[in-house]
Design a protein around this motif. Structure first.
Motif, PDB file in Angstrom:
ATOM      1  N   MET A  77      67.473  49.857 102.983  1.00  0.00           N
ATOM      2  CA  MET A  77      66.990  50.861 103.396  1.00  0.00           C
ATOM      3  C   MET A  77      66.704  50.959 105.078  1.00  0.00           C
ATOM      4  O   MET A  77      67.039  49.893 105.526  1.00  0.00           O
ATOM      5  CB  MET A  77      65.504  50.909 103.216  1.00  0.00           C
ATOM      6  N   SER A  78      66.596  52.137 105.866  1.00  0.00           N
ATOM      7  CA  SER A  78      66.765  52.076 107.335  1.00  0.00           C
ATOM      8  C   SER A  78      65.382  51.177 107.877  1.00  0.00           C
ATOM      9  O   SER A  78      64.420  50.964 107.102  1.00  0.00           O
ATOM     10  CB  SER A  78      66.333  53.485 107.915  1.00  0.00           C
ATOM     11  N   GLY A  79      65.657  50.559 109.073  1.00  0.00           N
ATOM     12  CA  GLY A  79      64.750  49.708 109.484  1.00  0.00           C
ATOM     13  C   GLY A  79      63.364  50.343 109.772  1.00  0.00           C
ATOM     14  O   GLY A  79      62.395  49.608 109.300  1.00  0.00           O
ATOM     15  N   PRO A  80      63.379  51.384 110.571  1.00  0.00           N
ATOM     16  CA  PRO A  80      61.610  52.019 110.773  1.00  0.00           C
ATOM     17  C   PRO A  80      60.970  52.207 109.346  1.00  0.00           C
ATOM     18  O   PRO A  80      59.966  52.171 109.333  1.00  0.00           O
ATOM     19  CB  PRO A  80      62.209  53.345 111.292  1.00  0.00           C
ATOM     20  N   ALA A  81      61.941  52.565 108.261  1.00  0.00           N
ATOM     21  CA  ALA A  81      61.278  52.989 106.874  1.00  0.00           C
ATOM     22  C   ALA A  81      60.639  51.425 106.537  1.00  0.00           C
ATOM     23  O   ALA A  81      59.473  51.516 105.890  1.00  0.00           O
ATOM     24  CB  ALA A  81      62.396  53.344 106.100  1.00  0.00           C
ATOM     25  N   ARG A  82      61.576  50.584 106.670  1.00  0.00           N
ATOM     26  CA  ARG A  82      60.987  49.038 106.314  1.00  0.00           C
ATOM     27  C   ARG A  82      59.601  48.646 107.040  1.00  0.00           C
ATOM     28  O   ARG A  82      58.560  48.307 106.387  1.00  0.00           O
ATOM     29  CB  ARG A  82      61.930  48.154 106.420  1.00  0.00           C
ATOM     30  N   ILE A  83      59.335  48.920 108.034  1.00  0.00           N
ATOM     31  CA  ILE A  83      58.216  48.772 108.864  1.00  0.00           C
ATOM     32  C   ILE A  83      57.076  49.611 108.598  1.00  0.00           C
ATOM     33  O   ILE A  83      56.224  49.082 108.254  1.00  0.00           O
ATOM     34  CB  ILE A  83      58.631  48.770 110.380  1.00  0.00           C
ATOM     35  N   ILE A  84      57.516  50.891 108.445  1.00  0.00           N
ATOM     36  CA  ILE A  84      56.236  51.795 108.095  1.00  0.00           C
ATOM     37  C   ILE A  84      55.709  51.383 106.510  1.00  0.00           C
ATOM     38  O   ILE A  84      54.421  51.376 106.491  1.00  0.00           O
ATOM     39  CB  ILE A  84      56.633  53.239 108.167  1.00  0.00           C
ATOM     40  N   PHE A  85      56.621  51.326 105.836  1.00  0.00           N
ATOM     41  CA  PHE A  85      56.197  50.882 104.297  1.00  0.00           C
ATOM     42  C   PHE A  85      55.565  49.637 104.294  1.00  0.00           C
ATOM     43  O   PHE A  85      54.470  49.378 103.642  1.00  0.00           O
ATOM     44  CB  PHE A  85      57.415  50.761 103.412  1.00  0.00           C
ATOM     45  N   SER A  86      55.738  48.737 105.030  1.00  0.00           N
ATOM     46  CA  SER A  86      55.024  47.490 105.274  1.00  0.00           C
ATOM     47  C   SER A  86      53.607  47.719 105.837  1.00  0.00           C
ATOM     48  O   SER A  86      52.623  47.037 105.210  1.00  0.00           O
ATOM     49  CB  SER A  86      56.000  46.382 106.256  1.00  0.00           C
ATOM     50  N   LEU A  87      53.267  48.436 106.999  1.00  0.00           N
ATOM     51  CA  LEU A  87      52.055  48.686 107.276  1.00  0.00           C
ATOM     52  C   LEU A  87      51.341  49.376 106.378  1.00  0.00           C
ATOM     53  O   LEU A  87      50.044  49.050 106.337  1.00  0.00           O
ATOM     54  CB  LEU A  87      52.267  49.586 108.730  1.00  0.00           C
ATOM     55  N   LEU A  88      51.615  50.428 105.659  1.00  0.00           N
ATOM     56  CA  LEU A  88      51.078  51.330 104.926  1.00  0.00           C
ATOM     57  C   LEU A  88      50.559  50.263 103.680  1.00  0.00           C
ATOM     58  O   LEU A  88      49.433  50.392 102.862  1.00  0.00           O
ATOM     59  CB  LEU A  88      51.756  52.312 104.146  1.00  0.00           C
ATOM     60  N   THR A  89      51.448  49.328 103.075  1.00  0.00           N
ATOM     61  CA  THR A  89      51.131  48.359 102.224  1.00  0.00           C
ATOM     62  C   THR A  89      49.939  47.739 102.374  1.00  0.00           C
ATOM     63  O   THR A  89      49.264  47.315 101.614  1.00  0.00           O
ATOM     64  CB  THR A  89      52.373  47.299 101.844  1.00  0.00           C
ATOM     65  N   PHE A  90      49.910  47.191 103.858  1.00  0.00           N
ATOM     66  CA  PHE A  90      48.701  46.116 104.073  1.00  0.00           C
ATOM     67  C   PHE A  90      47.408  46.914 103.867  1.00  0.00           C
ATOM     68  O   PHE A  90      46.281  46.564 103.877  1.00  0.00           O
ATOM     69  CB  PHE A  90      49.059  45.722 105.396  1.00  0.00           C
ATOM     70  N   LEU A  91      47.547  48.381 104.246  1.00  0.00           N
ATOM     71  CA  LEU A  91      46.455  49.236 104.374  1.00  0.00           C
ATOM     72  C   LEU A  91      45.723  49.266 102.834  1.00  0.00           C
ATOM     73  O   LEU A  91      44.466  49.315 102.840  1.00  0.00           O
ATOM     74  CB  LEU A  91      46.626  50.468 104.643  1.00  0.00           C
ATOM     75  N   VAL A  92      46.560  49.113 101.686  1.00  0.00           N
ATOM     76  CA  VAL A  92      45.921  49.194 100.551  1.00  0.00           C
ATOM     77  C   VAL A  92      44.996  48.036 100.143  1.00  0.00           C
ATOM     78  O   VAL A  92      44.138  47.730  99.186  1.00  0.00           O
ATOM     79  CB  VAL A  92      46.958  49.277  99.267  1.00  0.00           C
ATOM     80  N   ALA A  93      45.284  46.889 100.801  1.00  0.00           N
ATOM     81  CA  ALA A  93      44.743  45.654 100.563  1.00  0.00           C
ATOM     82  C   ALA A  93      43.224  45.819 100.998  1.00  0.00           C
ATOM     83  O   ALA A  93      42.271  45.169 100.393  1.00  0.00           O
ATOM     84  CB  ALA A  93      45.155  44.554 101.503  1.00  0.00           C
ATOM     85  N   ILE A  94      42.762  46.835 101.819  1.00  0.00           N
ATOM     86  CA  ILE A  94      41.348  46.823 102.441  1.00  0.00           C
ATOM     87  C   ILE A  94      40.433  47.544 101.397  1.00  0.00           C
ATOM     88  O   ILE A  94      39.344  46.762 101.093  1.00  0.00           O
ATOM     89  CB  ILE A  94      41.635  47.870 103.593  1.00  0.00           C
ATOM     90  N   PRO A  95      40.856  48.558 100.753  1.00  0.00           N
ATOM     91  CA  PRO A  95      39.798  49.026  99.736  1.00  0.00           C
ATOM     92  C   PRO A  95      39.807  48.058  98.607  1.00  0.00           C
ATOM     93  O   PRO A  95      38.674  47.769  97.900  1.00  0.00           O
ATOM     94  CB  PRO A  95      40.174  50.255  99.349  1.00  0.00           C
TER      95      PRO A  95
END
Lengths: 302, 533
Positions: B310-328
């Motif tokens: 998958m493209s580089g920017p997509a990998r970075i954005i998905f990683s950031l969003l994934t970490f956000l799920v940890a908060i709730p």
């Protein structure tokens, strides 16, 4: 001391930061939980206090985890960035994956079953799959990337320590997935040059066998009589077989026509007891002259 | 309990008799129990398959089965455990049984649709099982059915995929039913923030079931179209794109993880106040974090594909969003632990399971952070680390919450009480077995052992042996737990209406509840759902 590849340090840093924070929180949460349960058990605490919440605490334990996960994200990202940026002077090797073997093609088209690389020279692997998804994984180097059929993909590394390291296939690819193994051998520049000049693509094997090895034939067809995925090559020349053609059984003798046909259209006449759909067509990869060489070799396997 | 004062009271078991009164019932409680027996049966089949896999992996090389059989066993294990067990387990069993009671109504909004959901579940299950006996045997693709292997293999992929397609409809209809029920049928005066937290878990889950499941339905049909008619969708040999499949698959299957875990979080939020005898800490934070998890959970699917090209920017954005799920998720854990503070705690089996949930779910969640970080992911992706991680979330989390719910609501459903001491012993064995089984997987994954491996290199042997021994301990605990519950059902003491001193509405009615759920109108607590005197 040098790590096996240039990525070990970054990947491990990203891992240990998360591990450290995780252990801290896991121990903290578990210990607090057990302490509360013991401290406020009914015999010690007959009357509970109804505390409905505390906004300051809610904010605190929203903000702190947010900051921490951003730190984790940041290190994951920055240590990952270089993995996609290949140095201009990298040596290019084509990594071919197919069910269920690896083959590494060097600049002049010569191939090796193992990936042999010189120390301290960046290597770019162009990842090519001939059938289904595979994933080239070198745990010691902390790198992994998928081979996607029909799509270009790549990975790179800088080998920093002489030695031999395992290559695994990490993406499930069928029956013998766990046997799709190879090695990276990191040599000093001098040893590498010798290997490149004298060993690469050269083999004492008869030409027919070399072709079989290059095309991953032997991962499914044994030479010693054992059945793997397809019929064994032992004694195949001249053997009588019952094959299924368009759903009908018929008996054939393995001759040049049958072998050629089976390599180019593997699902047309499938030997009874084996499954169709397992083998790809080699129409564009193996020439008729090469098939003659294969047959010469098969004749010797009696 | 004296029957004299209860004259005229007929519980929902006694209301009607005979097989037809069960399999064609419109009563949400009976449908809940139909699910209970069928889901539990498939869970045991899944456990048996897992046991066989661990036995095969006790040593390198062939132990009890061939490679193809092993690949079929882990695929069937995955399909059964995901589609037939963990997705329906809590919503379809305890959601069905308790959602109407806990919001003080007599049934779900669409009882006939509810019955249809169960029948679709059974139909889907029959399709899944039929792969065992017809054609070339069960699919050998893994439960993810990744293309193009799933297009090429000769095994029964079409039937297995069709099974998952049908089961999807069962799930969609249950979700739809719950959403409407919660919106329209709450007890007069019960506002949104008066609902028990289990309702919030179910509500958030239902939206995912309704909105995400159709995506997997279409995707699976596309596989069938490709296999049957040769339409080039995913196989590059006929013009398709394998990465497209992965996107479509995970657009559903990652949110599906939250279908699996949100109801379990709801269960924990019920058990903890009851056994601490105090109100829950941070009610609104827990309720809203369920919705937040469901919402953010839609946007993180790409973290399953960090090494896919998958493209580089997509990998970075998905990683950031994934970490956000940890908060709730973290917010929930902190609030549960805070609820124990200054409580008056009775350590009973349901609470032990809830505590095990918090511990094991935390390990599952924290190891998820490793998977979410790009650099660390590259090393652990597709290794046993991932297998350990999701079993900690799914089994250590949701599975243990399910066991907790069984122990919590057992006296309400059957009106009898099991042996508490034996339940505690079974819990201890289960807990030890679980961690012995799955913790070594995390280690062997970091060592580099890829997942879905029939055979492995000798250096991975020790961890695999420990893991296999753990599977035996786990199974002993499981048998003891079930045996104790069956014994409770057969000869347990009468439990009474409210053996734990719970305050949500289900504890105001009889055990077992009467057919219309309540004989007299329940009283809504004044200060929210967890008002302890």
């Amino acid at each position: 001391m040098n790590q096996a590849s240039n990525f070990v340090e970054g990947v491990d840093l990203s891992f240990y930061i998360i591990l450290g924070i995780s252990v801290f929180f896991l121990v903290g949460i578990t210990a607090t939980m057990i302490w509360f349960v013991v401290r406020y058990r009914k015999s010690k605490s007959p009357k509970a206090k109804n505390i409905e919440g505390n906004n300051k605490l809610e904010i605190l334990w929203t903000v702190i985890p947010t900051l921490l996960v951003l730190v984790m994200f940041y290190y994951g990202w920055t240590e990952y960035e270089p993995m996609r940026k290949v140095p201009k002077d990298a040596m290019v090797v084509k990594a071919h994956g197919q069910m269920w073997s690896w083959s590494f093609e060097y600049d002049d088209g010569r191939r090796s079953e193992e990936l042999v690389v010189p120390l301290n020279k960046p290597v770019k692997l162009e990842l090519i799959s001939h059938d289904v998804l595979h994933s080239l994984y070198i745990p010691a180097f902390r790198i992994k990337e998928d081979l996607v059929p029909g799509k270009d993909n790549y990975m790179w590394f800088l080998p920093q320590k002489v030695g031999e390291y395992d290559i695994f296939c990490a993406e499930y690819c069928g029956e013998r997935h766990s046997y799709m193994l190879s090695m990276v051998r990191v040599l000093t520049e001098q040893e590498y040059n010798t290997w490149y000049e004298e060993k690469l693509g050269k083999s004492d094997d008869p030409p027919g066998l070399q072709i079989l090895k290059q095309n991953a034939c032997l991962s499914c067809h044994s030479r010693d009589g054992t059945e793997i995925v397809g019929p064994t090559f032992k004694g195949i020349w001249g053997r009588n077989e019952v094959v299924i053609t368009d759903g009908e059984e018929r008996e054939i003798t393995v001759d040049k026509d049958y072998i050629l046909h089976s390599i180019y259209e593997p699902d047309a006449d499938v030997v009874k007891g084996f499954n169709a759909g397992q083998m790809i067509s080699y129409k564009n990869t193996i020439s008729e002259e090469q098939i003659d060489q294969i047959i010469e070799y098969l004749k010797t396997l009696q | 309990m004296s029957t004299a004062t209860d004259s005229g009271y007929v519980n929902f078991f006694q209301a009607k008799k005979g097989l037809a009164s069960w399999i064609f019932t419109l009563d949400h409680k009976r449908i809940g129990l139909l699910y209970f027996y069928s889901v539990l049966a498939f869970f045991l089949v899944g456990v048996l398959l897992g046991f066989l896999m661990r036995l095969e992996l006790i040593a390198p090389g062939e132990t009890i089965m061939k490679a193809t059989q092993y690949n079929q066993v882990f695929t069937l294990h995955g399909v059964i455990m995901i589609f037939l067990f963990i997705i329906p387990v809590i919503p379809a069993i305890f959601g069905n049984f308790f959602l109407p009671i806990m919001i003080g109504t007599d049934d779900v909004a669409f009882p006939k649709l509810n019955l249809l959901s169960w029948w679709l579940y059974i139909l889907g299950a029959l399709f899944a099982l039929s792969t065992l006996v017809v054609g070339e045997g069960p699919a050998d693709t893994g439960w993810t059915f990744y293309a193009p292997y799933s297009v090429k293999t000769g095994t029964n992929v079409t039937l297995a995929v069709l099974a998952a397609f049908i089961l999807g409809f069962s799930s969609i209809l249950t979700g739809l039913n719950f959403i409407v029920t919660i919106h329209r049928l709450r007890f007069p005066g019960m506002k949104w923030f008066d609902m028990p937290l289990f309702m919030w878990g179910l509500y958030a889950t239902s939206w995912i079931q309704l909105l995400a499941t159709p995506v997997i339905g279409i995707t699976l049909l596309m596989i069938i179209a490709e296999r049957t008619f040769g339409i080039g969708l995913f196989d590059p040999a006929i013009g398709g794109d394998p990465i497209l499949y992965q996107h479509l698959f995970w657009i559903y299957s990652h949110p599906a993880v939250y279908i699996m875990v949100l109801p379990a979080m709801g269960i924990v939020s019920e058990i903890i106040p009851t056994f601490t005898n105090r109100t829950i800490f941070g009610y609104k934070a827990i309720a809203i974090s369920s919705l937040a998890i469901a919402f953010v959970g839609y946007f993180v699917w790409g973290h399953h594909m960090f090494t896919s090209g998958m493209s580089g920017p997509a990998r970075i954005i998905f990683s950031l969003l994934t970490f956000l799920v940890a908060i709730p998720s973290a917010i929930k854990v902190f609030n549960w632990v805070a609820t124990l503070y200054k409580g008056s705690i009775e350590i009973k089996p349901p609470l032990l399971y809830a505590m095990a949930f918090i511990f094991q779910f935390s390990i599952g969640g924290l190891t998820g952070l490793v998977n979410g970080a790009l650099a660390a992911n590259v090393h652990v992706h597709d290794t046993y680390f991932v297998v350990g991680h999701f079993h900690y979330v799914m089994f250590g989390g949701t599975g243990f919450a399910f066991f907790g719910a069984m122990h919590y609501w057992f006296p309400k459903i059957w009106g009898k009480m099991y042996n508490i001491k034996r339940a505690n012993i079974a819990f201890a064995i289960l807990f030890a077995g679980f961690n012995l089984l799955y913790f070594p997987m995390l280690i062997v994954g970091i060592m580099g052992m890829p997942r879905r491996y029939y055979d492995y290199l000798p250096e991975f042997t020790t961890m695999n042996v420990i893991s296999t021994v753990g599977s035996w301990v786990l199974i002993i605990g499981l048998i003891m737990m079930l045996w104790n519950l069956i014994n409770g059902y057969r000869k347990g003491k009468i439990a009474g209406n409210n053996p734990w001193g719970g305050v949500t509405l289900e504890w105001q009615t009889k055990s077992p509840p009467p057919l219309p759920n309540f004989l007299k109108k329940p009283e809504l607590p004044e200060d929210g759902p967890y008002t302890f005197k």
